[in-house]
Enzyme design. Structure first.
Site, mmCIF file in Angstrom:
data_model
loop_
_atom_site.group_PDB
_atom_site.id
_atom_site.type_symbol
_atom_site.label_atom_id
_atom_site.label_comp_id
_atom_site.label_asym_id
_atom_site.label_seq_id
_atom_site.Cartn_x
_atom_site.Cartn_y
_atom_site.Cartn_z
ATOM 1 N N LEU A 219 0.822 -1.219 0.000
ATOM 2 C CA LEU A 219 0.000 0.000 0.000
ATOM 3 C C LEU A 219 0.853 1.266 0.000
ATOM 4 C CD1 LEU A 219 -2.591 -0.982 2.779
ATOM 5 C CD2 LEU A 219 -2.948 -1.025 0.290
ATOM 6 N N GLY B 65 2.439 4.257 1.502
ATOM 7 C CA GLY B 65 2.844 4.534 2.878
ATOM 8 C C GLY B 65 3.328 3.298 3.638
ATOM 9 N N THR C 281 9.326 2.823 -0.754
ATOM 10 C CA THR C 281 10.395 3.722 -1.203
ATOM 11 C C THR C 281 11.497 3.818 -0.149
ATOM 12 O OG1 THR C 281 8.851 4.975 -2.548
ATOM 13 C CG2 THR C 281 10.920 6.067 -1.992
ATOM 14 N N SER D 141 1.667 -1.632 -7.297
ATOM 15 C CA SER D 141 1.364 -2.817 -8.128
ATOM 16 C C SER D 141 0.293 -3.703 -7.476
ATOM 17 C CB SER D 141 2.638 -3.615 -8.448
ATOM 18 O OG SER D 141 3.461 -3.846 -7.322
HETATM 19 P P1 ADP Z 1 5.608 3.920 0.160
HETATM 20 O O1 ADP Z 1 6.783 4.070 -0.752
HETATM 21 O O2 ADP Z 1 5.244 2.480 0.396
HETATM 22 O O3 ADP Z 1 4.432 4.747 -0.239
HETATM 23 P P2 ADP Z 1 7.197 5.464 1.997
HETATM 24 O O4 ADP Z 1 8.496 4.735 2.048
HETATM 25 O O5 ADP Z 1 7.111 6.685 1.142
HETATM 26 O O6 ADP Z 1 6.032 4.433 1.617
HETATM 27 O O7 ADP Z 1 6.767 5.883 3.474
HETATM 28 C C1 ADP Z 1 6.803 4.974 4.540
HETATM 29 C C2 ADP Z 1 6.882 5.738 5.864
HETATM 30 O O8 ADP Z 1 6.780 4.811 6.937
HETATM 31 C C3 ADP Z 1 8.183 6.502 6.043
HETATM 32 O O9 ADP Z 1 7.917 7.712 6.684
HETATM 33 C C4 ADP Z 1 8.973 5.567 6.957
HETATM 34 O O10 ADP Z 1 9.921 6.253 7.758
HETATM 35 C C5 ADP Z 1 7.887 4.973 7.824
HETATM 36 N N1 ADP Z 1 8.207 3.650 8.375
HETATM 37 C C6 ADP Z 1 7.988 3.264 9.658
HETATM 38 N N2 ADP Z 1 8.384 2.001 9.869
HETATM 39 C C7 ADP Z 1 8.877 1.552 8.696
HETATM 40 C C8 ADP Z 1 9.455 0.306 8.270
HETATM 41 N N3 ADP Z 1 9.589 -0.721 9.105
HETATM 42 N N4 ADP Z 1 9.854 0.199 6.980
HETATM 43 C C9 ADP Z 1 9.703 1.230 6.122
HETATM 44 N N5 ADP Z 1 9.173 2.435 6.449
HETATM 45 C C10 ADP Z 1 8.754 2.605 7.723
#
Ligand code: ADP
Length: 175
Positions: free
Chosen positions: A16, A18, A22, A88
């Protein structure tokens, strides 16, 4: 330091908005580079920025994933470790990409909608709830979780370092 392998691979992070795709892709790319591998990162937001007409219907999403998968397969053929971070949401499209690639590692970056919404890194959930974004995955658009991913990473129960360690431990055995 391990020896550089000439074999490429495609590491596909799905989940999903968040969930952490990334964030983990960036860290993973650094880790792979430090191991001496040629690395390229393909990311949903970056690719959509380059191809701004890509929409969010199923057909458009599938086409987008197919194109990106093809790019990944080309890079892989030349020995690149390709780290892909895309929501995806559809199984079939991910399956097609798997079939295009030689070594395909699907990693389900798993976090509940509630956890992702509580983070709301980009403010997208708030905008979707306010009716400003339609077809938002997890809210009014489906997400089909992988049935047989190589790895599942539960990011709502781990911090970033722990999640990265889960992935690198898996890759260490493989590379
Ligand atoms: P996506 O690319 O899936 O939309 P992002 O990487 O942009 O998500 O954002 C994820 C957020 O969740 C970041 O702010 C990150 O610091 C936080 N986070 C907390 N715990 C984790 C974890 N275990 N792995 C990755 N991100 C995490």
């Amino acid at each position: 330091m391990m020896e550089r392998t000439s074999e490429g691979l495609v590491i596909w992070l799905t989940g999903l908005s968040g969930a952490g795709k990334t964030t983990l892709a960036v860290r993973l790319a650094e880790w792979l580079s430090a191991r001496g591998l040629p690395v390229e990162r393909l990311d949903g937001d970056i690719l959509r920025g380059r191809f701004p007409d890509t929409g969010f219907t199923r057909r458009e999403r599938d086409e987008h994933i197919r194109r990106v998968g093809f790019m990944a397969s080309l890079l892989e053929k030349h020995g690149v470790a390709v780290v892909c971070s895309f929501i995806s949401p559809y199984r079939q499209a991910r399956r097609e990409v798997r079939e295009m690639c030689r070594r395909f590692i699907e990693i389900y970056i798993r976090a509940s909608v509630e956890a992702c919404e509580a983070r709301d890194v980009k403010g997208l959930y708030a905008r979707a709830r306010a009716g400003q974004i339609a077809n938002f995955t997890g809210l009014d658009d489906p997400y089909e979780p992988p049935e047989n991913p190589e790895l599942i990473v539960d990011t709502d129960r781990q911090d970033v370092d722990e999640s990265l360690a889960t992935i690198t431990a898996y890759l260490e055995r493989l590379l």
